[in-house]
Structures are given as structure tokens and as C-alpha cells.
Design a protein around this motif. Structure first.
Motif, mmCIF file in Angstrom:
data_model
loop_
_atom_site.group_PDB
_atom_site.id
_atom_site.type_symbol
_atom_site.label_atom_id
_atom_site.label_comp_id
_atom_site.label_asym_id
_atom_site.label_seq_id
_atom_site.Cartn_x
_atom_site.Cartn_y
_atom_site.Cartn_z
ATOM 1 N N GLY A 41 0.808 -1.011 -0.305
ATOM 2 C CA GLY A 41 0.315 -0.283 -0.218
ATOM 3 C C GLY A 41 0.966 1.619 -0.338
ATOM 4 O O GLY A 41 0.380 2.525 -0.672
ATOM 5 N N ARG A 42 1.961 0.924 0.752
ATOM 6 C CA ARG A 42 2.996 2.642 0.542
ATOM 7 C C ARG A 42 3.705 2.604 -0.525
ATOM 8 O O ARG A 42 3.227 3.647 -1.087
ATOM 9 C CB ARG A 42 4.061 2.053 1.858
ATOM 10 C CG ARG A 42 3.967 1.951 3.056
ATOM 11 C CD ARG A 42 4.634 2.566 4.520
ATOM 12 N NE ARG A 42 5.807 1.950 4.267
ATOM 13 C CZ ARG A 42 4.910 0.389 5.637
ATOM 14 N NH1 ARG A 42 4.333 0.355 6.537
ATOM 15 N NH2 ARG A 42 6.095 -0.071 5.223
ATOM 16 N N LEU A 43 3.548 1.860 -1.220
ATOM 17 C CA LEU A 43 4.874 1.584 -2.534
ATOM 18 C C LEU A 43 4.047 2.671 -3.398
ATOM 19 O O LEU A 43 3.686 2.989 -4.298
ATOM 20 C CB LEU A 43 5.281 0.143 -3.119
ATOM 21 C CG LEU A 43 6.741 -0.235 -2.035
ATOM 22 C CD1 LEU A 43 6.674 -1.576 -2.780
ATOM 23 C CD2 LEU A 43 7.338 0.662 -2.294
ATOM 24 N N ARG A 44 2.360 1.602 -3.321
ATOM 25 C CA ARG A 44 1.602 2.570 -4.139
ATOM 26 C C ARG A 44 0.991 3.554 -4.526
ATOM 27 O O ARG A 44 1.226 4.601 -5.272
ATOM 28 C CB ARG A 44 -0.046 1.242 -4.137
ATOM 29 C CG ARG A 44 0.312 -0.057 -4.643
ATOM 30 C CD ARG A 44 -1.743 -0.662 -5.262
ATOM 31 N NE ARG A 44 -1.433 -1.686 -5.026
ATOM 32 C CZ ARG A 44 -1.578 -2.498 -3.237
ATOM 33 N NH1 ARG A 44 -2.034 -1.801 -2.356
ATOM 34 N NH2 ARG A 44 -1.371 -3.611 -3.362
ATOM 35 N N ALA A 45 1.144 4.453 -3.173
ATOM 36 C CA ALA A 45 0.513 5.542 -2.495
ATOM 37 C C ALA A 45 2.246 6.140 -3.507
ATOM 38 O O ALA A 45 1.838 7.090 -3.841
ATOM 39 C CB ALA A 45 0.255 5.243 -1.223
ATOM 40 N N ARG A 46 3.248 5.913 -2.851
ATOM 41 C CA ARG A 46 4.369 6.390 -3.489
ATOM 42 C C ARG A 46 4.729 7.258 -5.054
ATOM 43 O O ARG A 46 4.678 7.333 -5.805
ATOM 44 C CB ARG A 46 5.477 6.034 -2.707
ATOM 45 C CG ARG A 46 6.753 6.217 -2.732
ATOM 46 C CD ARG A 46 8.341 5.756 -2.241
ATOM 47 N NE ARG A 46 9.832 6.121 -3.454
ATOM 48 C CZ ARG A 46 10.384 5.270 -3.020
ATOM 49 N NH1 ARG A 46 10.263 4.211 -2.510
ATOM 50 N NH2 ARG A 46 11.370 5.962 -3.793
ATOM 51 N N ALA A 47 4.315 5.284 -5.447
ATOM 52 C CA ALA A 47 4.149 5.522 -7.239
ATOM 53 C C ALA A 47 3.176 6.159 -7.437
ATOM 54 O O ALA A 47 3.166 6.793 -8.369
ATOM 55 C CB ALA A 47 3.682 3.958 -7.220
ATOM 56 N N SER A 48 1.834 6.167 -7.398
ATOM 57 C CA SER A 48 0.540 6.803 -7.383
ATOM 58 C C SER A 48 0.972 8.803 -7.115
ATOM 59 O O SER A 48 1.043 9.592 -7.957
ATOM 60 C CB SER A 48 -0.586 7.790 -7.008
ATOM 61 O OG SER A 48 -1.409 7.678 -6.938
ATOM 62 N N ALA A 49 2.113 9.185 -5.989
ATOM 63 C CA ALA A 49 2.398 10.254 -5.863
ATOM 64 C C ALA A 49 3.406 11.253 -6.804
ATOM 65 O O ALA A 49 3.968 11.425 -7.249
ATOM 66 C CB ALA A 49 2.768 10.615 -4.542
ATOM 67 N N ARG A 50 4.153 10.054 -6.758
ATOM 68 C CA ARG A 50 5.106 10.405 -8.052
ATOM 69 C C ARG A 50 4.463 10.474 -9.737
ATOM 70 O O ARG A 50 5.303 11.484 -10.469
ATOM 71 C CB ARG A 50 6.498 9.069 -7.568
ATOM 72 C CG ARG A 50 7.344 9.166 -9.256
ATOM 73 C CD ARG A 50 8.523 9.024 -9.061
ATOM 74 N NE ARG A 50 9.221 8.079 -10.530
ATOM 75 C CZ ARG A 50 10.229 9.346 -10.100
ATOM 76 N NH1 ARG A 50 10.377 10.444 -9.446
ATOM 77 N NH2 ARG A 50 11.439 9.675 -11.601
#
Length: 122
Positions: A41-50
Motif C-alpha cells: 500500500g505504501r509503495l502504491r501510494a508512493r508511485a501514485s504521488a510520483r
């Protein structure tokens, strides 16, 4: 005071975990699966923010050039913003001819490379 290894895992599988795998897992394995799901979930959120930041940067870069942009991007932006200047340069290149252009390129290219190297040095 109980330690984290003796606390039971919260009920219910996290989102995105295979239910068959979750039901067969022990309590410790479920904790690991839950941590994996949280990390995903953190990785998905980070990729989305990027992706959002890149899209915002690209949408704003239509009328100006970033200082740290590659030379090709700066040239393309210049061509998009100043089509008349590019047309005049192309006409001048046609008027000068290929032989003199190659001679000028042999003089100017090392100069441009040195400027790029100086710009990249800290």
C-alpha cells in the motif's frame, strides 16, 4: 506487558491478499502477510504521488524550461516557443551549405560538450 509477538493479529485479511493463502496461514504468517500488504500500500501510494508530481510538472512545463532539464528537452522547448527563430536558423543552415555546417559543428560541438560538463560538476 505483552510483547508484539504474543499479540494476536487483527481479524480479517488485508486488501489484496489471497484468501485461500490467508486462511491456511498461521497467526505469525498472517502478521507477515499483513505487513507485506501494508508495504504494498505504501509503495502504491508512493508511485501514485510520483506519477501525479510528474504529470503536474509536465503540464506546467509548456511555457518555460526547467534549469536542470536535458539539452534535448531544452532545445525542443525552445523550438516550440520560438518557431520563427528556428525557421530562420534552418534557412541560414540551408544557405551556408553542408560542408561549412560540418566545419562549424566540429568547432562548436567540443565547446558545447565542455559547457555541459562544467554545468554537471558540483
Amino acid at each position: 506487558m505483552p510483547t508484539s509477538s504474543t499479540q494476536p493479529a487483527p481479524a480479517g485479511p488485508p486488501a489484496g491478499v489471497n484468501l485461500a493463502l490467508w486462511e491456511q496461514a498461521t497467526v505469525d504468517q498472517q502478521k507477515v502477510l499483513r505487513r507485506i500488504a501494508v508495504q504494498r500500500g505504501r509503495l502504491r501510494a508512493r508511485a501514485s504521488a510520483r506519477a501525479q508530481a510528474l504529470a503536474l510538472r509536465d503540464s506546467q512545463s509548456g511555457d518555460h524550461v526547467r534549469a536542470d532539464a536535458p539539452l534535448t528537452e531544452r532545445l525542443m522547448t525552445f523550438a516550440r516557443l520560438h518557431p520563427v527563430a528556428v525557421a530562420v536558423a534552418a534557412a541560414a543552415a540551408l544557405a551556408v551549405g553542408p560542408r561549412k555546417l560540418f566545419r562549424l559543428g566540429g568547432v562548436i560541438l567540443p565547446w558545447v560538450i565542455r559547457l555541459q560538463q562544467k554545468r554537471r560538476e558540483p
